[in-house]
Design a protein around this motif. Sequence first.
Motif, PDB file in Angstrom:
ATOM      1  N   HIS A  21      13.008  -2.466 -32.805  1.00  0.00           N
ATOM      2  CA  HIS A  21      12.294  -3.991 -32.801  1.00  0.00           C
ATOM      3  C   HIS A  21      12.355  -4.803 -33.729  1.00  0.00           C
ATOM      4  O   HIS A  21      12.595  -3.713 -35.003  1.00  0.00           O
ATOM      5  N   ARG A  22      13.369  -6.191 -33.781  1.00  0.00           N
ATOM      6  CA  ARG A  22      14.149  -6.361 -34.535  1.00  0.00           C
ATOM      7  C   ARG A  22      14.708  -6.235 -35.775  1.00  0.00           C
ATOM      8  O   ARG A  22      14.577  -6.150 -37.325  1.00  0.00           O
ATOM      9  N   GLY A  23      15.339  -4.629 -35.629  1.00  0.00           N
ATOM     10  CA  GLY A  23      15.921  -3.932 -36.038  1.00  0.00           C
ATOM     11  C   GLY A  23      15.121  -2.905 -36.577  1.00  0.00           C
ATOM     12  O   GLY A  23      13.719  -2.624 -35.774  1.00  0.00           O
ATOM     13  N   ASN A  53       9.037  -6.690 -19.223  1.00  0.00           N
ATOM     14  CA  ASN A  53       8.207  -6.129 -20.827  1.00  0.00           C
ATOM     15  C   ASN A  53       7.319  -6.785 -20.407  1.00  0.00           C
ATOM     16  O   ASN A  53       6.816  -7.376 -21.622  1.00  0.00           O
ATOM     17  N   PRO A  54       6.232  -5.658 -20.383  1.00  0.00           N
ATOM     18  CA  PRO A  54       4.512  -5.977 -21.357  1.00  0.00           C
ATOM     19  C   PRO A  54       3.718  -5.152 -22.487  1.00  0.00           C
ATOM     20  O   PRO A  54       5.163  -4.025 -22.905  1.00  0.00           O
ATOM     21  N   SER A  55       3.343  -5.326 -23.147  1.00  0.00           N
ATOM     22  CA  SER A  55       2.282  -4.920 -24.160  1.00  0.00           C
ATOM     23  C   SER A  55       2.118  -3.396 -23.535  1.00  0.00           C
ATOM     24  O   SER A  55       1.459  -3.188 -22.283  1.00  0.00           O
ATOM     25  N   HIS A  79      20.331  -8.752  -9.262  1.00  0.00           N
ATOM     26  CA  HIS A  79      21.190  -7.989  -8.831  1.00  0.00           C
ATOM     27  C   HIS A  79      20.546  -7.290  -8.238  1.00  0.00           C
ATOM     28  O   HIS A  79      22.153  -6.445  -7.713  1.00  0.00           O
ATOM     29  N   GLY A  80      20.147  -6.950  -7.042  1.00  0.00           N
ATOM     30  CA  GLY A  80      20.331  -6.001  -6.267  1.00  0.00           C
ATOM     31  C   GLY A  80      19.578  -4.627  -6.789  1.00  0.00           C
ATOM     32  O   GLY A  80      19.846  -3.198  -6.230  1.00  0.00           O
ATOM     33  N   ARG A  81      19.292  -4.186  -7.711  1.00  0.00           N
ATOM     34  CA  ARG A  81      18.820  -2.972  -8.477  1.00  0.00           C
ATOM     35  C   ARG A  81      16.814  -2.368  -8.770  1.00  0.00           C
ATOM     36  O   ARG A  81      16.456  -4.083  -9.085  1.00  0.00           O
ATOM     37  N   PRO A  82      16.912  -1.926  -8.900  1.00  0.00           N
ATOM     38  CA  PRO A  82      15.079  -1.651  -8.815  1.00  0.00           C
ATOM     39  C   PRO A  82      14.413  -2.609 -10.242  1.00  0.00           C
ATOM     40  O   PRO A  82      15.607  -2.444 -11.649  1.00  0.00           O
ATOM     41  N   LEU A  83      14.142  -3.601 -10.804  1.00  0.00           N
ATOM     42  CA  LEU A  83      13.369  -4.277 -11.509  1.00  0.00           C
ATOM     43  C   LEU A  83      13.057  -2.958 -12.728  1.00  0.00           C
ATOM     44  O   LEU A  83      12.792  -1.902 -12.349  1.00  0.00           O
ATOM     45  N   GLU A  84      13.613  -3.233 -14.033  1.00  0.00           N
ATOM     46  CA  GLU A  84      13.366  -1.714 -14.983  1.00  0.00           C
ATOM     47  C   GLU A  84      11.578  -2.676 -15.642  1.00  0.00           C
ATOM     48  O   GLU A  84      11.766  -3.710 -15.495  1.00  0.00           O
ATOM     49  N   VAL A  85      11.347  -1.564 -16.394  1.00  0.00           N
ATOM     50  CA  VAL A  85      10.200  -2.125 -18.000  1.00  0.00           C
ATOM     51  C   VAL A  85      10.545  -1.628 -19.387  1.00  0.00           C
ATOM     52  O   VAL A  85      10.388  -0.321 -19.277  1.00  0.00           O
ATOM     53  N   PHE A  86      10.302  -2.584 -19.504  1.00  0.00           N
ATOM     54  CA  PHE A  86      10.385  -2.194 -21.490  1.00  0.00           C
ATOM     55  C   PHE A  86       9.499  -2.119 -21.822  1.00  0.00           C
ATOM     56  O   PHE A  86       8.986  -3.620 -21.917  1.00  0.00           O
ATOM     57  N   THR A  87       8.471  -1.284 -22.599  1.00  0.00           N
ATOM     58  CA  THR A  87       7.171  -2.100 -23.321  1.00  0.00           C
ATOM     59  C   THR A  87       7.221  -2.173 -24.632  1.00  0.00           C
ATOM     60  O   THR A  87       8.161  -1.366 -25.670  1.00  0.00           O
ATOM     61  N   TRP A  88       6.508  -3.016 -25.062  1.00  0.00           N
ATOM     62  CA  TRP A  88       6.646  -2.640 -26.623  1.00  0.00           C
ATOM     63  C   TRP A  88       5.189  -3.124 -27.033  1.00  0.00           C
ATOM     64  O   TRP A  88       3.929  -3.208 -26.281  1.00  0.00           O
ATOM     65  N   THR A  89       4.610  -2.921 -28.546  1.00  0.00           N
ATOM     66  CA  THR A  89       5.791  -2.670 -29.635  1.00  0.00           C
ATOM     67  C   THR A  89       5.413  -1.045 -30.170  1.00  0.00           C
ATOM     68  O   THR A  89       4.316  -1.100 -30.393  1.00  0.00           O
ATOM     69  N   VAL A  90       5.712  -0.319 -29.501  1.00  0.00           N
ATOM     70  CA  VAL A  90       5.172   1.464 -29.279  1.00  0.00           C
ATOM     71  C   VAL A  90       5.843   1.743 -30.758  1.00  0.00           C
ATOM     72  O   VAL A  90       6.244   2.599 -30.646  1.00  0.00           O
TER      73      VAL A  90
END
Length: 291
Positions: free
Chosen positions: A41-43, A228-230, A249-260
């Motif tokens: 996160h931010r580097g 991308n949720p908290s 793009h025909g692929r399952p949605l992904e989840v990137f979560t922050w800031t852990v």
Amino acid sequence: MHARAVAASTSALLGTAALLFPVSPAAAAPGTGTAPLVIAHRGASAYAPENTLAAVDKAAELGIGWVENDVQRTRDGALVVLHDDNLRRTTDAEEVFPGRAPWKVKDFTAAEIARLDAGSWFGPAYAGARVPTLEQFVHRVERHHQKLLLEIKNPELYPGIEQQTLKVLSNEGWLDRAHLEGRLIMQSFSAGSVRTVHELKPGVKTGFLGTPRVADLSVYAGFTDQINPSYSTLSRAYVSSVQALDGPHGRPLEVFTWTVDEAATAQRVAGYGVDGIITNRPDAVREAVGG
């Protein structure tokens, strides 16, 4: 990224499902056999001043392949890598330009911002670090063969920043096939901004920062590849609901979560099946989840 208030309807939806499930330190996303990606996160901003080239270098030193950053625009139209919409917290702008309150990024030229010390606030070892331009930042990421999660910050302040960011990325070679297929994601808290990026350059992978209602996810799936949720808003049920839909793009949605940043939290969200974890302490989270 700052944690944003979650709408009451979303809170009600998620509240009953937000159960804690203990997981092993090497937690893999259910059904994938792989641990979530770890994104600096931010580097590696727990160890070097955020959004500086030093933070990119530190992430590389730790062996972290993904770096997140924030992009804003100067008065004369340059794109710089900075989180806040003003310069006070992470530079010495108040000392260098004492009569320029409230020190908004959009009120300063690129040359003026280049004069500022963006490292001393973090520690004397980083005195003299500068606010990088987007070009400088992607050069450093490229040097380390890393991947970039780029956030368009405050797009309402900078009309046309989506097209401008794409132009810079194109000029720097970041919109070729190799980058689009696995080295670049563009995200924003603004659904309109994410949609604009998708419409301007459909090949770019995109992410929406927030926690939309489950009932609205199908709309987001038309223009974004990630939700991308908290981490504080997440549940296993919500992650499953997101991943059940296919994105543009025909692929399952992904989840990137922050800031852990805590190991226990990283293990918990990994147990929910998230695809990525954005963290200030990427080494600690990687150790916790095996990413």
